[in-house]
Design an enzyme around this catalytic site. Structure first.
Site, short mmCIF file in Angstrom:
data_model
loop_
_atom_site.label_atom_id
_atom_site.label_comp_id
_atom_site.label_asym_id
_atom_site.label_seq_id
_atom_site.Cartn_x
_atom_site.Cartn_y
_atom_site.Cartn_z
N ARG A 58 0.86 -1.19 0.00
CA ARG A 58 0.00 0.00 0.00
C ARG A 58 0.89 1.23 0.00
O ARG A 58 2.10 1.15 0.19
CB ARG A 58 -0.94 0.00 1.21
CG ARG A 58 -0.23 0.09 2.56
CD ARG A 58 -1.23 0.19 3.70
NE ARG A 58 -0.55 0.30 5.00
CZ ARG A 58 -1.18 0.46 6.16
NH1 ARG A 58 -2.50 0.54 6.19
NH2 ARG A 58 -0.51 0.55 7.29
N ASN A 117 -6.11 7.16 4.09
CA ASN A 117 -5.83 6.48 5.35
C ASN A 117 -4.37 6.70 5.69
O ASN A 117 -3.48 6.29 4.94
CB ASN A 117 -6.11 4.98 5.27
CG ASN A 117 -5.88 4.27 6.59
OD1 ASN A 117 -6.68 4.41 7.53
ND2 ASN A 117 -4.79 3.53 6.71
N GLU A 118 -4.13 7.41 6.78
CA GLU A 118 -2.78 7.60 7.31
C GLU A 118 -1.83 8.18 6.25
O GLU A 118 -0.85 7.57 5.83
CB GLU A 118 -2.22 6.29 7.86
CG GLU A 118 -3.02 5.73 9.01
CD GLU A 118 -2.44 4.45 9.59
OE1 GLU A 118 -2.66 4.20 10.79
OE2 GLU A 118 -1.76 3.72 8.83
N GLU A 160 -8.21 4.63 15.23
CA GLU A 160 -7.75 3.26 15.46
C GLU A 160 -7.14 3.19 16.85
O GLU A 160 -6.07 3.76 17.09
CB GLU A 160 -6.71 2.83 14.41
CG GLU A 160 -7.24 2.79 12.99
CD GLU A 160 -6.18 2.35 11.98
OE1 GLU A 160 -5.13 1.81 12.41
OE2 GLU A 160 -6.39 2.55 10.77
N TRP A 219 2.74 -7.58 11.83
CA TRP A 219 2.62 -8.01 10.45
C TRP A 219 3.35 -9.35 10.32
O TRP A 219 4.09 -9.75 11.22
CB TRP A 219 3.24 -6.97 9.51
CG TRP A 219 2.39 -5.74 9.33
CD1 TRP A 219 1.26 -5.42 10.02
CD2 TRP A 219 2.62 -4.70 8.40
NE1 TRP A 219 0.76 -4.22 9.58
CE2 TRP A 219 1.58 -3.75 8.57
CE3 TRP A 219 3.57 -4.45 7.44
CZ2 TRP A 219 1.49 -2.59 7.82
CZ3 TRP A 219 3.49 -3.28 6.69
CH2 TRP A 219 2.45 -2.36 6.87
N GLU A 245 -1.74 -8.26 7.54
CA GLU A 245 -2.12 -7.93 8.91
C GLU A 245 -2.86 -9.07 9.62
O GLU A 245 -3.62 -8.81 10.55
CB GLU A 245 -2.96 -6.65 8.93
CG GLU A 245 -2.15 -5.42 8.59
CD GLU A 245 -2.93 -4.13 8.74
OE1 GLU A 245 -2.29 -3.07 8.82
OE2 GLU A 245 -4.18 -4.17 8.76
N TYR A 296 -1.77 -10.98 11.71
CA TYR A 296 -1.34 -11.06 13.11
C TYR A 296 -1.59 -9.75 13.85
O TYR A 296 -1.15 -9.59 14.97
CB TYR A 296 0.13 -11.44 13.19
CG TYR A 296 0.43 -12.80 12.62
CD1 TYR A 296 -0.21 -13.94 13.12
CD2 TYR A 296 1.31 -12.95 11.56
CE1 TYR A 296 0.04 -15.18 12.58
CE2 TYR A 296 1.56 -14.19 11.01
CZ TYR A 296 0.93 -15.31 11.52
OH TYR A 296 1.16 -16.55 10.99
#
EC number: 3.2.1.23
Length: 699
Positions: free
Chosen positions: A112, A150-151, A313, A321, A363, A365
C-alpha cells in the site's frame, strides 16, 4: 467536536472490513457490535478495487449492502476514501502513478501507499473515485462522516518520481519567483551548485557521501507536506460539495506533513491512530522509561491540532505483520487504560482496530477485539465495561478541554531540518522527552504547542511557562513574539543550538543565539559536541539559586555563555571536567515582568527536576491528591455548567495507573469516580493495576 459529531457523549466504535468476510456473517457482526455498546463503525477505506474493478466501471453494491445492515442495527458509519490502496489495474496501466526512491527505483504494486500525490493521472483517477463515492453515498441515512485516504505519509513519506521532480520545480517557482532568488536561498555558490536553468533543479538524488544541499533538503520536506495537503484538499472539496451534512477528518500523524495546516485548511477535526504497545516495543532511553505512557506525548501533539478529536484506530489486541512488529497482547486492564488515556487527553470518539482479526494478508497477526475464532474474550468484555461506564459518564466528559499551564513548543521547520542536520536534530527529542517525562512523573499536565507564522501572543499567554528546547531555526517575528510573551510575565526556557539559522536554514552572521540573544541576556562564546568517548562537560548549579550542590552533565553538547544583560544571573558554571572551567552554562535573565532561562546544553531528567523546583511549578491537584510517579494525572474541564443546578463548569481529574502493580494514593477530600460511581473519602486508597479513574471532587 460536539458540533462535528452531533453528539453530547463520549462514544465508541470499531473498524470493520465487510469485504474480508462472508456476507452471511455481516448481520451477526453488526448486531453484536451494538450489543457490546459500540455506536460507530468505520468501513471502505481500502475498497477501491471493489468499487472500481475496471477503469471507469463502478460497483458500490457490496458496501451498499453492508452500510444498509449497519444502519439497520443503529450504527453510525464513517466512510473512508480508498485512495491509500490503488488497484492493480491502475498502477499496471499507468506506471507513472508510482512513487520512487531517491535512487530512481520505482515502488511496485503489492502493498500500500505505493503512489505519488503529484502524478496528474493519479490525481485525476483519485478525484473520480471520490466524486463517484460522494455522490453515491451523500444521502445515505447511516453515514455521518468521512475519513480522507488512510494515514497520509504512513510508511513512505518521501517522493522522488518523475512527477515529483516536475512538481517540485513548479513549487519552487511559486516560492522564489526566480532562479537567482533560489540560488541565494540555497547558497548554491558552495561547491559550484549554481543553477542556470529550472530543468537542472531536482529533489534529492544519489550524491556522494550522502551529503546533498541542506537547504534543498529543508525545502524538499516543505514541498512533500504541501503535496499531501493539496491532494487532501482536492478530496475534501469533492466530499463537502456532494455531502455537506457529513463531517470530514483524516487519521494519523506522520512524517513530512504539517498536520496543523492540513486540519486548519480542510478538516472538522483530526483523528489519530493510537497503538501504545509501540512504546513498549521501542522504549525511550534512560531509567524508568515511559513505555505505553509515552503515547500521552503523541496525544498531546494531536490535542495541539484539535482540542477534542477522534481516535480512529485504538489498539485492541496483540499487533504484528507477518514480517515484523511482534507485540504481546494487552494485559487484563490495559485496553481499558489505553482507551481512557485517549479520552483523558481529549478524545470524544474512540474507534477500536479492528472488529475481528484478518485470517489472511499482511495484517493477519494484527489482532482486533476478536481472534480468528470469533468468540467473546476478555478484550471484548473490557470494551463492554467501558461502554457501560461511558453511558454513565460520557455526557459529563464530552466537549471538555484539557487543562495545562505549561507548554512545550515545537515546530515543523526544526524537526524537518533536524532530520538531516545532526548538529541539532537529536537534541530536540532528548530534551523534549526529558521535560515531558518529568512533568508527567510530577503530575503536571502540559500541552504541546506548535509554533508557526499564525501563532499569536494570546495563544502563548495561556501558559505560565513555555519550554522551547532547541529552536535552531527561528524567524525574527517569532523572536519578537517570544519577547512580548516574556515581557508580559511569562517564563521561557531555551536550550543550546538555538537561533543561529534563518528560515532558509542558512546560518546567521550574528552571535548565537541570534535574534533570541537580547531576550536570553547571553551570547555564545564557545561550544563543543561531546567527546568521541561520549563524555560531555559538566557543570555545578549555584548554591544561591538552588538548594543543591549537585553536578550535572551538559548531555551531549556544551556552550559557554557571555552574560550581556545587567538583569541576568548565572545559575550554573562548568566545573574542572573540561577547559570550560568557570564559564557560565546556565543563565536566567529578567525582562519586563517575566524571565528567560538559557541552558548551553541538552536537558536531562535531573536538570529538569531542578528547574521545575526553581520555577515553582506544581501539580494542579497537589491540594487534592498525593500520587506516586506511576500514575498519570490529566484534568479535563468545562468552562460553563453542563447540568442543571451547577454553578460552574465541571473539572474531571483522570488518574491512570500504567503499572502492573497496585498503586497507593492519598485523597485529601471526598471525590466520586464518574466511571464507576465509587466514592473516595479522605485518606489512603489503592488503585488496581492498569486502573483508570475520572474523579470529580466535592465542592
Amino acid at each position: 467536536m460536539e458540533k462535528a459529531l452531533h453528539s453530547r457523549d463520549v462514544l465508541l466504535g470499531v473498524c470493520y472490513y465487510p469485504e474480508h468476510w462472508p456476507e452471511t456473517m455481516w448481520e451477526d457482526d453488526f448486531r453484536r457490535m451494538k450489543e457490546l455498546g459500540l455506536e460507530y463503525v468505520r468501513m471502505a477505506e481500502f475498497g477501491w478495487a471493489l468499487m472500481e474493478p475496471e477503469e471507469g466501471v463502478f460497483d458500490f453494491s457490496l458496501f451498499d449492502r453492508a452500510f444498509a445492515l449497519a444502519h439497520r442495527h443503529g450504527l453510525n458509519i464513517i466512510i473512508g476514501t480508498p485512495t491509500a490502496t490503488p488497484p492493480a489495474w491502475l498502477t499496471h496501466r499507468y506506471p507513472e502513478t508510482l512513487n520512487a526512491q531517491a535512487n530512481g527505483i520505482s515502488y511496485e504494486h503489492g502493498s500500500r501507499r505505493h503512489y505519488t500525490y503529484n502524478s496528474p493521472k493519479f490525481r485525476e483517477l483519485s478525484a473520480r473515485i471520490v466524486q463517484r463515492m460522494a455522490e453515491h453515498f451523500a444521502e445515505h441515512p447511516g453515514i455521518v462522516g468521512w475519513q480522507l485516504d488512510n494515514e497520509f505519509n504512513c510508511e513512505v513519506f518521501e517522493f522522488y518520481s518523475a512527477a515529483d521532480h516536475t512538481a517540485f520545480r513548479e513549487w519552487l517557482k511559486a516560492k522564489y519567483g526566480s532562479l537567482a532568488a533560489l540560488n541565494e536561498a540555497w547558497g548554491t555558490v558552495f561547491w559550484s551548485q549554481t543553477y542556470t536553468d529550472w530543468e537542472q533543479v531536482h529533489l534529492t538524488r544519489n550524491v556522494p557521501s550522502d551529503s546533498p544541499n541542506p537547504h534543498l533538503k529543508l525545502d524538499e520536506k516543505r514541498f512533500f507536506s504541501d503535496s499531501v495537503i493539496s491532494y487532501a484538499q482536492m478530496q475534501a472539496d469533492i466530499v463537502r460539495a456532494a455531502a455537506p451534512r457529513h463531517w470530514v477528518t483524516t487519521n494519523g500523524l506522520f512524517g513530512h506533513l504539517d498536520t496543523h495546516k492540513l486540519t486548519n485548511d480542510m478538516l472538522d477535526f483530526i483523528s489519530y491512530d493510537s497503538y501504545p504497545m509501540f512504546g513498549r516495543m521501542f522504549p525511550d532511553g534512560g531509567e524508568n522509561p515511559l513505555l505505553d505512557r509515552r503515547f500521552s506525548m503523541s496525544l498531546s501533539n494531536v490535542r495541539s491540532i484539535s482540542p477534542n478529536f477522534c481516535i480512529m484506530e485504538q489498539q485492541s489486541g496483540p499487533g504484528g505483520w507477518v514480517n515484523r512488529i511482534e507485540q504481546p497482547s494487552p494485559k487484563p486492564g490495559q485496553l481499558r487504560l489505553w482507551t481512557y488515556q485517549s479520552i483523558a487527553h481529549g478524545a470524544d470518539l474512540v474507534v477500536y482496530f479492528r472488529w475481528r482479526t484478518a485470517t489472511f494478508g499482511t495484517e493477519m497477526y494484527w489482532h482486533g477485539l476478536h481472534n480468528w475464532d470469533n468468540r467473546p474474550n476478555r478484550r471484548t468484555r473490557e470494551v463492554e465495561r467501558i461502554a457501560e461506564e461511558l453511558r454513565r459518564a460520557g455526557q459529563a466528559i464530552a466537549g471538555s478541554r484539557y487543562e495545562a499551564e505549561v507548554a512545550i513548543l515545537r515546530d515543523y521547520d526544526n524537526e524537518w531540518d533536524g532530520e538531516f542536520d545532526k548538529w541539532h536534530g537529536g537534541y530536540e527529542w532528548t530534551s523534549t522527552l526529558s521535560w515531558f517525562k518529568r512533568l508527567q512523573r510530577r503530575h503536571i499536565p502540559n500541552d504541546m504547542l506548535f509554533v508557526n507564522e499564525q501563532t499569536t501572543l494570546d495563544q502563548l499567554n495561556r501558559y505560565q511557562t513555555l519550554i522551547y528546547p532547541h529552536p535552531t531555526i527561528i524567524r525574527e517575528e517569532t523572536a519578537k513574539l517570544l519577547e512580548a510573551y516574556v515581557q508580559g510575565g511569562g517564563t521561557l526556557i531555551i536550550g543550546c543550538r538555538s537561533g543561529y539559522k534563518d528560515e532558509t536554514g542558512r546560518c546567521r552572521m550574528t552571535p548565537m543565539p541570534g535574534p533570541l540573544a537580547p531576550l536570553c541576556g547571553v551570547t555564545v562564546e564557545d561550544f563543543t559536541r561531546e567527546e568521541p568517548d561520549g563524555s560531555s562537560p559538566s557543570f555545578t548549579l549555584s548554591s544561591q539559586a538552588f538548594d543543591t550542590f549537585a553536578t550535572f552533565t551538559s548531555n551531549g553538547f556544551a556552550e559557554t555563555l557571555a552574560v550581556t544583560s545587567p538583569d541576568a544571573i548565572v545559575l550554573g558554571r562548568y566545573d574542572n571536567s573540561s577547559y570550560m572551567f568557570g564559564e557560565p552554562a546556565l543563565v536566567e535573565n529578567s525582562s519586563g515582568e517575566g524571565r528567560t532561562i538559557y541552558f548551553g546544553g541538552v536537558f536531562s531528567d535531573p536538570l529538569v527536576d531542578q528547574l521545575i523546583d526553581r520555577l515553582g511549578i506544581t501539580s494542579p491537584a497537589s491540594d487534592l491528591l498525593e500520587l506516586p510517579e506511576c500514575i498519570e494525572l490529566t484534568v479535563r474541564s468545562h468552562d460553563k455548567p453542563i447540568f442543571e443546578g451547577q454553578d460552574s463548569g465541571l473539572r474531571i481529574h483522570f488518574l491512570l495507573n500504567y503499572s502492573g502493580q497496585s498503586a497507593s494514593i492519598k485523597v485529601r477530600c471526598g471525590a466520586t469516580d464518574l466511571l464507576t460511581g465509587k466514592r473516595y473519602v479522605k485518606g489512603a486508597a489503592e488503585l488496581d493495576p492498569y486502573a483508570a479513574l475520572a474523579l470529580v471532587f466535592d465542592e
